[in-house]
Design an enzyme around this catalytic site. Structure first.
Site, PDB file in Angstrom:
ATOM      1  N   HIS A  50       1.034   5.161   6.324  1.00  0.00           N
ATOM      2  CA  HIS A  50       0.584   5.613   5.001  1.00  0.00           C
ATOM      3  C   HIS A  50       0.626   7.127   4.857  1.00  0.00           C
ATOM      4  CE1 HIS A  50      -1.351   1.666   5.838  1.00  0.00           C
ATOM      5  NE2 HIS A  50      -0.893   1.429   4.612  1.00  0.00           N
TER       6      HIS A  50
ATOM      7  N   SER B 202       0.806  -1.234   0.000  1.00  0.00           N
ATOM      8  CA  SER B 202       0.000   0.000   0.000  1.00  0.00           C
ATOM      9  C   SER B 202       0.832   1.275   0.000  1.00  0.00           C
ATOM     10  CB  SER B 202      -0.897   0.021   1.237  1.00  0.00           C
ATOM     11  OG  SER B 202      -0.110  -0.060   2.407  1.00  0.00           O
TER      12      SER B 202
ATOM     13  N   GLY C  92      -1.783  -4.162   1.302  1.00  0.00           N
ATOM     14  CA  GLY C  92      -1.881  -5.318   2.193  1.00  0.00           C
ATOM     15  C   GLY C  92      -0.978  -6.485   1.860  1.00  0.00           C
TER      16      GLY C  92
ATOM     17  N   ASP D 286      -2.486   7.396   9.830  1.00  0.00           N
ATOM     18  CA  ASP D 286      -1.771   6.460  10.707  1.00  0.00           C
ATOM     19  C   ASP D 286      -0.266   6.698  10.503  1.00  0.00           C
ATOM     20  OD1 ASP D 286      -0.842   5.067   8.389  1.00  0.00           O
ATOM     21  OD2 ASP D 286      -2.721   3.962   8.304  1.00  0.00           O
TER      22      ASP D 286
ATOM     23  N   ASN E 167       4.416  -5.544   5.539  1.00  0.00           N
ATOM     24  CA  ASN E 167       3.460  -6.607   5.919  1.00  0.00           C
ATOM     25  C   ASN E 167       4.133  -7.971   6.078  1.00  0.00           C
ATOM     26  OD1 ASN E 167       1.228  -4.757   5.673  1.00  0.00           O
ATOM     27  ND2 ASN E 167       1.446  -4.942   3.460  1.00  0.00           N
TER      28      ASN E 167
END
Ligand SMILES: *[C@@H]1O[C@H](CO)[C@@H](O)[C@H](O)[C@H]1NC(C)=O
Length: 267
Positions: A228, A40, A71, A225, A103
């Protein structure tokens, strides 16, 4: 009806085919394409966020195809056949940027294995067993090197890029220390070997950018957050990448020749 040779040649030129490849010769495009494989932080995402891959095209002279998907880890991208999809598309001279890590942490052995955690460690022959599905899970190095070798076999060139940092000014204090996947990315590129695979430390380039921007400006790039960025942040993260490429930050990569000059200077 027979082809008129002159018309045939013109038609080939029009679609950008340089010459008919001889038997066994890799087909080479007239103009290379840059493919992006990542998560992402690189992908096209929705407002108020955006991934940096969407801005790379502003700073290079060749087309960019952003295949990053939110993701994903090296493992899930590999398992879903996403690397294979790129493998089918690349021709000799194309460049593939591989950037994962956000991830990839966690333990695949756990009963709640999320399908993304890689087997820990760096060896190609270390495997884990998913605590959830029982499937064999490989290391980051395995997934990235397998993909890189397949691209290189088609005559493409691979740039293994380290993951971006999270907001390094979270809490108002500049954090240090890199994700272990930075070192893993460097190692994977080295294992596959230049000139087919090279490395750029995007993490360190963005860390330097954030150090220069300072607390308030960096925090403003994270509207939701600590992972990102906003579109503005994504553009800066793309510029840090291009600056690192233009300046041979971690050695010369095949992307350097496609950087539009003057190259960005953000760190
Ligand atoms: C990449 O190069 C930069 C600048 O020289 C350096 O600070 C960084 O540690 C290098 N990264 C790795 C993983 O070697």
């Amino acid at each position: 009806m027979r082809f008129q040779p002159a018309i045939f040649t013109a038609a080939l030129a029009a679609v950008g085919v340089e010459a008919r490849p001889k038997n066994g010769e890799l087909s080479r495009r007239a103009s290379p394409t840059i493919y992006l494989a990542g998560d992402s932080t690189m992908a096209k995402t929705a407002s108020p966020l955006m991934g940096w891959g969407e801005y790379l095209g502003k700073y290079v002279s060749v087309p960019v195809v952003n295949k990053a998907i939110s993701g994903r880890s090296a493992r899930s991208y590999w398992n879903e056949g996403r690397f294979t999809e790129i493998e089918k598309l690349v021709a000799a001279g194309d460049v593939v940027v591989i950037e994962f890590g956000h991830n990839d942490g966690g333990s695949p052995n756990s009963a709640s294995d999320n399908g993304r955690s890689d087997c820990p460690g760096t060896a190609l022959d270390t495997t884990c067993k998913s605590g959830k599905t029982g499937e064999t899970v490989y290391t980051f190095a395995y997934y990235v090197e397998d993909a890189a070798r397949r691209f290189v076999a088609k005559g493409a060139l691979v740039v293994v890029s380290s993951q971006t940092p999270n907001n390094m000014w979270e809490g108002g204090k500049y954090g240090t220390g890199a994700s272990r996947f930075v070192e893993y990315a460097a190692r994977a590129a080295k294992d596959v070997g230049a000139p087919g695979a090279t490395f750029v430390d995007h993490f360190q380039a963005v860390a330097a950018l954030y150090l220069k921007l300072g607390n308030a400006k960096t925090n403003a790039l994270y509207p939701k957050d600590h992972t990102h960025t906003s579109p503005e942040g994504a553009d800066l993260v793309a510029q840090a990448f291009v600056q690192a490429i233009a300046g041979d930050f971690n050695g010369t990569t095949p992307l350097k020749q496609y950087v539009k000059l003057p190259a960005p200077s953000v760190f």
